[in-house]
Design a protein around this motif. Structure first.
Motif, short mmCIF file in Angstrom:
data_model
loop_
_atom_site.label_atom_id
_atom_site.label_comp_id
_atom_site.label_asym_id
_atom_site.label_seq_id
_atom_site.Cartn_x
_atom_site.Cartn_y
_atom_site.Cartn_z
N PRO A 53 3.59 5.14 -2.23
CA PRO A 53 2.95 5.91 -1.16
C PRO A 53 2.67 7.34 -1.62
CG PRO A 53 4.88 4.72 -0.35
CD PRO A 53 4.91 4.63 -1.84
N SER A 54 1.59 7.91 -1.08
CA SER A 54 1.22 9.27 -1.47
C SER A 54 2.08 10.32 -0.78
CB SER A 54 -0.26 9.51 -1.14
OG SER A 54 -0.52 9.26 0.22
N SER A 55 2.93 9.91 0.14
CA SER A 55 3.88 10.83 0.76
C SER A 55 5.12 10.02 1.14
CB SER A 55 3.26 11.48 2.01
OG SER A 55 3.13 10.54 3.06
N SER A 56 6.05 10.64 1.78
CA SER A 56 7.29 9.95 2.16
C SER A 56 7.06 8.92 3.26
CB SER A 56 8.34 10.97 2.61
OG SER A 56 7.81 11.74 3.70
N SER A 57 5.93 8.97 3.93
CA SER A 57 5.66 8.03 5.02
C SER A 57 5.22 6.69 4.43
CB SER A 57 4.54 8.57 5.91
OG SER A 57 4.14 7.57 6.83
N PRO A 58 5.85 5.56 4.84
CA PRO A 58 5.48 4.24 4.32
C PRO A 58 4.03 3.87 4.61
CG PRO A 58 7.56 4.16 5.52
CD PRO A 58 6.97 5.51 5.79
N SER A 59 3.46 4.47 5.66
CA SER A 59 2.10 4.12 6.06
C SER A 59 1.04 4.94 5.32
CB SER A 59 1.92 4.31 7.57
OG SER A 59 2.16 5.67 7.92
N SER A 60 1.48 5.89 4.48
CA SER A 60 0.51 6.72 3.77
C SER A 60 -0.16 5.92 2.67
CB SER A 60 1.22 7.94 3.18
OG SER A 60 2.24 7.53 2.28
N PRO A 61 -1.37 6.33 2.23
CA PRO A 61 -2.11 5.58 1.22
C PRO A 61 -1.32 5.47 -0.09
CG PRO A 61 -3.51 7.23 2.25
CD PRO A 61 -2.12 7.51 2.71
N PRO A 62 -1.42 4.35 -0.79
CA PRO A 62 -0.72 4.20 -2.07
C PRO A 62 -1.39 5.03 -3.16
CG PRO A 62 -2.13 2.31 -1.66
CD PRO A 62 -2.18 3.15 -0.41
N LEU A 63 -0.64 5.29 -4.22
CA LEU A 63 -1.16 6.02 -5.36
C LEU A 63 -1.26 5.08 -6.57
CD1 LEU A 63 0.93 9.33 -5.16
CD2 LEU A 63 -1.42 8.97 -4.38
N ILE A 64 -2.33 5.20 -7.33
CA ILE A 64 -2.45 4.47 -8.58
C ILE A 64 -1.53 5.13 -9.59
CG2 ILE A 64 -4.01 3.77 -10.44
CD1 ILE A 64 -6.30 3.90 -8.40
N SER A 65 -0.62 4.36 -10.18
CA SER A 65 0.40 4.91 -11.06
C SER A 65 -0.21 5.37 -12.38
CB SER A 65 1.48 3.87 -11.34
OG SER A 65 0.96 2.83 -12.15
N PRO A 66 0.44 6.28 -13.10
CA PRO A 66 -0.06 6.72 -14.42
C PRO A 66 -0.20 5.56 -15.41
CG PRO A 66 1.61 8.24 -13.62
CD PRO A 66 1.60 7.08 -12.66
N ASP A 67 0.75 4.61 -15.39
CA ASP A 67 0.66 3.45 -16.28
C ASP A 67 -0.59 2.63 -15.97
OD1 ASP A 67 2.94 4.13 -17.61
OD2 ASP A 67 4.23 2.70 -16.57
N SER A 68 -0.86 2.44 -14.69
CA SER A 68 -2.04 1.67 -14.29
C SER A 68 -3.33 2.40 -14.69
CB SER A 68 -2.04 1.43 -12.77
OG SER A 68 -0.95 0.61 -12.40
#
Length: 565
Positions: A53-68
């Motif tokens: 998640p892009s913030s501590s909220s579970p409903s916030s948009p996901p982030l593409i990880s550095p590995d990905s």
């Protein structure tokens, strides 16, 4: 690999999916509406894996990880090299669910542009637009333009639904249900929770009511997951009494449709996948069969089963083409406004049959064989005097004849699906048994099957070769061209330069040249001798057919060696 096709007629798409990045290069022939895949490549980038998640909220948009992000850039660099090697200048890149939902989408896209060039633009598709393009891709594979079609595409992060009719989208929707995200959230240990979640989300979306109101005549599945499911059913995966995948195709032939399965067959497959004791042996077996989809196949199959149940789908056709082909089809429509992408039903059915029994490598071999055959065919047609002197009037070669020849080029090797021994005979049997070639008469199907049968080994015995209404001399010509084309295609270090007529020797000259990307391990004389061995019988057959000798010449680094006088 260099394929001798006009680069100005090449179009490419890059589908940056949640689980897989796919590169597709299509050759378009505007005059005949032929839409042919000449290269495809996919990488398991898993862009949506380990997203946070892009913030501590579970409903916030996901982030593409550095590995990905790193895997994505490396994959795209590889694609870029392939595009350059084919001289493709018309490419469209599209991003789907993982990019669409990512909170760091802009950062990721900037990374792509900086690493691959600012002209490498990515279009992030909405779910509805993705669904529309998938439907357009399906129309290039299945003969369903005149029907109301419900198309379903299960991706890594979302599933697209679209109802189309006569090329127009009636309804489209995208639900956040994907095989990768469902596997991450439920695994294979909580199938009850998985089924409950899927049902609740679909029923709460209003999709079921909308589909019921609009209705459909045909249901089509188009994703890699659904193709994997269909292939497992086709090969009787998990059955103790199953023979080698597809060994029963000749027995079941006309009773078994291609690219199709029923809900009952899917239910049986899901039961086998979910109830079999998952031992190390079973894991190896599943990995070997499903490849990199093995990890997600249970979630994908269960999701598909729930969709078919909720939407009342009793059977599903399957399209090998999907989003990538739809992206190319739209590019073609923009460049050739008068081009009818729903034309040439006959060619599409040839491609469907070829793709059913051939993998990517054999498909490429068929495309290369077709390109060589076309050059020989057109080269011979120029010498009308030879035909006038030695053949009757009905032997004049025309475009219809090349259509039969090209079909045989694409289908000559499908018998390899059942094994190498006597595969040319199996190719004949498969074409005849699976005579689902739209638009062809039974006589035309017989002709194509006979050409496939006689592309190797014994020459046709015209006393026993059934050719109703087709000139036997012309069949001999097409057969000779096909046999030569197959030999040239198999000789990987050489390609066809030209075919010409030498008035001084009254012989046809077949010029073979070195491929630029292939190393030469033999000197010119040794290479010429090798070619002579492979073409000796074919030259004799050619002479018997054309009443003219065939001289094969190998040109290498400016030198010239005669392979057969």
């Amino acid at each position: 690999m260099v394929i001798p096709l006009e680069s100005q007629n090449l179009f490419a798409s890059v589908d940056m999916g949640t689980n897989t990045f796919k590169l597709l290069i299509i050759h378009l022939e505007p005059s005949s509406a032929k839409f042919t895949t000449i290269h495809n490549h996919s990488d398991a980038v898993a862009l949506g894996r380990n997203s946070s998640p892009s913030s501590s909220s579970p409903s916030s948009p996901p982030l593409i990880s550095p590995d990905s992000q790193f895997r994505a850039i490396e994959s795209l660099k590889k694609f870029q090299e392939i595009l350059r090697s084919h001289n493709v200048t018309r490419t469209r890149m599209v991003g789907t669910s993982a990019i669409r939902e990512a909170g760091n989408r802009s950062i990721f896209l900037n990374e792509v542009r900086e690493n691959l060039g600012f002209d490498f633009h990515v279009t992030v598709l909405s779910g509805v637009e993705e669904a529309r393009l998938i439907y357009l891709g399906v129309l290039q594979f299945l003969h369903v333009y005149d029907k109301r079609v419900l198309t379903i595409d299960i991706g890594g992060g979302s599933t697209e639904f679209v109802i189309g009719d006569h090329g127009e989208v009636v309804y489209a929707d995208s639900l956040r249900l994907g095989h990768l995200t469902l596997t991450q959230n439920f695994g294979e240990s909580d199938l009850v929770g998985l089924r409950g979640y899927v049902r609740e989300l679909i029923e709460g979306s209003g999709l079921v009511d909308k589909v019921k109101i609009l209705g459909f005549e045909v249901a089509v599945g188009s994703s890699g997951t659904i193709r994997a499911v269909e292939n497992a059913i086709w090969c009787s995966y998990g059955c103790d009494d199953r023979e080698k995948g597809g060994m029963r195709v000749l027995e079941e032939g006309s009773r078994r449709n291609l690219w199709w399965f029923s809900r009952e067959e899917l239910r049986d497959l899901v039961e086998r996948l979910c109830t079999v004791e998952f031992s190390e042996r079973e894991k190896v077996r599943r990995d070997e069969f499903f490849g990199r989809r093995s990890e997600f196949i249970v979630a994908g199959a269960v999701l598909l089963e729930e969709i078919m149940e909720l939407l009342g789908i009793s059977e599903m056709q399957v399209s090998k083409y999907a989003l990538g082909e739809g992206v190319v089809a739209e590019m073609v429509s923009g460049e050739f406004p008068e081009f009818d992408l729903n034309a040439n039903v006959r060619w599409k059915s040839i491609m469907r049959l070829s793709m059913r029994f051939n993998g990517n490598d054999r498909m490429r071999n068929g495309v290369q064989c077709s390109a060589i055959a076309k050059d020989i065919f057109e080269g011979l047609r120029k010498y009308t005097k030879v035909f006038e002197d030695h053949f009757t009037d009905d032997v004049c070669l025309d475009e219809k004849d090349f259509e039969y020849l090209e079909a045989a080029c694409m289908l000559h090797n499908i018998g390899l699906y059942l094994g190498k021994k006597g595969y040319h005979k199996n190719s004949y049997s498969i074409v005849m048994e699976h005579s689902q070639l739209d638009g062809y008469t039974s006589e035309e199907i017989q002709l194509i099957a006979q050409l496939a049968r006689h592309h190797r080994k014994k020459f046709p015995n015209f006393e026993y070769t059934s050719l109703q209404g087709f000139p036997r001399e012309k069949f001999g010509i097409l057969c000779s061209i096909l046999r030569l084309s197959v030999i040239i295609q198999k000789h990987k270090i050489l390609k066809l330069g030209e075919i010409k007529f030498d008035d001084s020797s009254e012989s046809f000259v077949l010029v073979l040249v070195k491929k630029g990307d292939q190393p030469i391990l033999l000197d010119s004389k040794s290479l010429a001798k090798d070619i002579e061995t492979k073409t000796r019988k074919e030259a004799e057959f050619f002479e018997g057919v054309f009443h003219q000798k065939l001289l094969v010449v190998v040109e290498m680094d400016g030198s010239e060696s005669s392979a057969r006088q």
